[in-house]
Design an enzyme around this catalytic site. Structure first.
Site, PDB file in Angstrom:
ATOM      1  N   ASP A 185      -1.627  -2.313  10.448  1.00 22.23           N
ATOM      2  CA  ASP A 185      -1.473  -2.212   8.876  1.00 22.23           C
ATOM      3  C   ASP A 185      -2.818  -3.517   8.103  1.00 22.23           C
ATOM      4  O   ASP A 185      -2.594  -3.902   7.254  1.00 22.23           O
ATOM      5  CB  ASP A 185      -0.265  -2.212   8.013  1.00 22.23           C
ATOM      6  CG  ASP A 185      -0.764  -0.791   7.955  1.00 22.23           C
ATOM      7  OD1 ASP A 185      -0.699   0.663   8.093  1.00 22.23           O
ATOM      8  OD2 ASP A 185       1.156   0.174   7.916  1.00 22.23           O
TER       9      ASP A 185
ATOM     10  N   LYS B  16       1.053  -1.596  -0.027  1.00 21.32           N
ATOM     11  CA  LYS B  16       0.097  -0.197  -0.059  1.00 21.32           C
ATOM     12  C   LYS B  16       0.687   0.676  -0.006  1.00 21.32           C
ATOM     13  O   LYS B  16       2.285   0.934   0.244  1.00 21.32           O
ATOM     14  CB  LYS B  16      -1.313  -0.143   0.740  1.00 21.32           C
ATOM     15  CG  LYS B  16      -0.134  -0.552   3.064  1.00 21.32           C
ATOM     16  CD  LYS B  16       0.258   1.435   3.132  1.00 21.32           C
ATOM     17  CE  LYS B  16       0.840   1.251   4.508  1.00 21.32           C
ATOM     18  NZ  LYS B  16       2.104   2.423   5.280  1.00 21.32           N
TER      19      LYS B  16
END
Ligand code: C5P
Length: 310
Positions: A140, A14
């Site tokens: 995350d 990401k």
């Protein structure tokens, strides 16, 4: 056990399009408001039945630890315990996402492992229960399950999907030597003192701007909203990152930002040919160990192949 011989799951890295961080909470975590975009650098996890839980790494992470320090191994252990499963798994992990690069590669390994082991063992846990395990493993990990574009609040682990139109083209300036996330947050604290937190009005407005920019499908609009509160801390620990950001600007990128806690710098381009020309100029500038192009948004952790019973 399902009798499957292997399950192959792929999960994306990401970048943070925006990241606003507040003052640390009592548990040491910082409240975040961030907009994630999953991009086309992937972690591939192949899970095969085994007696115990073990892992091997290929690609970038070939020299990383494969014991309990490895988040994928911890993901398999946590799922096994939660599901009351008694079989093991061997994980073969091939990494494209930079290690300790601010792109959540280790979190993607953990997310892919949860899906792969869930399929291999047939645990019967739902997507929601897997998301809870993901949040336990790290801030995350939930986003690596969801992918695409999403707002992250809390520690970054409370995910709400965000609509996005079009495809965005990124040039990633990758460094061999990573940065430690806790060290970057500690530097952020040292630089910020008792300054404003993630919940001030300006921050709320900024998150909204990115969300509407993503609907525009216009990279020029998105470029104006890129922001990272951790950037100054990452640059303070790694002064060379200022050169990377300046070189991206000179190379004609629409905007460039440090991803998460860094040191990867993500530079936004207009389209694929522009990304490739920005990448060429950045390679020539010799400010990073490696330059890659990637697109986003892309899906979260998903099964690529089941290798059948037999
Ligand atoms: O959850 P994860 O293990 O990925 O976080 C690594 C470290 O990063 C935490 O131990 C903490 O020091 C820091 N962190 C933070 N605030 C967040 C996310 C991470 O301070 N929202």
């Amino acid at each position: 056990m399902t009798g499957l011989r292997a399950v192959h799951v792929r999960a994306p890295g990401k970048i943070n399009l925006t990241l606003r961080a507040g003052l640390p909470r009592e548990d040491g975590y910082h409240p975040l408001e961030t907009v994630f975009q999953a991009v086309s650098l992937y972690e591939d996890v192949i899970a095969r039945p085994a007696e115990d839980i073990s892992a091997e790494l290929h690609g970038r992470g070939a020299d990383l630890a494969t014991g309990r320090e490895n988040l994928a191994v911890r993901a398999a252990e946590l799922l096994r315990e939660t599901a009351g499963e008694d079989s093991g798994v061997h994980l073969s992990i091939t990494k494209q996402v930079p290690v300790a690069g601010g792109m959540a590669g280790g979190s993607a390994d953990a997310a892919a492992t949860l899906i792969a082991c869930d399929q291999l063992w047939g645990t019967g846990l739902g997507r929601e229960e897997l998301a809870e395990l993901a949040a336990e493993l790290g801030a995350d990990v939930p986003f690596a399950l969801t992918g695409m574009s999403a707002m992250g609040t809390g520690r970054g682990d409370l995910i709400s999907p965000v609509m996005s139109r079009g495809q965005y083209h990124w040039v990633l300036a990758i460094q061999d030597e990573g940065l430690s996330t806790p060290e970057v947050f500690a530097e952020f604290d040292a630089l910020t003192g008792d300054g404003p937190g993630a919940d001030d009005e300006d921050d709320a407005r900024h998150g909204g701007e990115v969300v509407s920019a993503l609907l525009s499908a216009d990279p020029l609009v998105l470029a104006r909203t890129l922001h990272n509160d951790l950037e100054q801390a990452a640059v303070s620990l790694r002064p060379g990152l200022a050169d990377v950001l300046a070189a991206a600007d000179r190379a004609g990128a629409l905007a460039a930002v440090v991803s998460g806690s860094g040191p990867t710098v993500a530079a936004l381009a207009l389209d694929a040919p522009h990304a490739s020309s920005v990448a060429d100029v950045l390679r020539g500038a010799e400010v990073a160990d490696e330059i890659q192009v990637a697109t986003g948004p892309v899906p979260g952790a998903r099964v690529i192949e089941h290798v059948g019973r037999g």
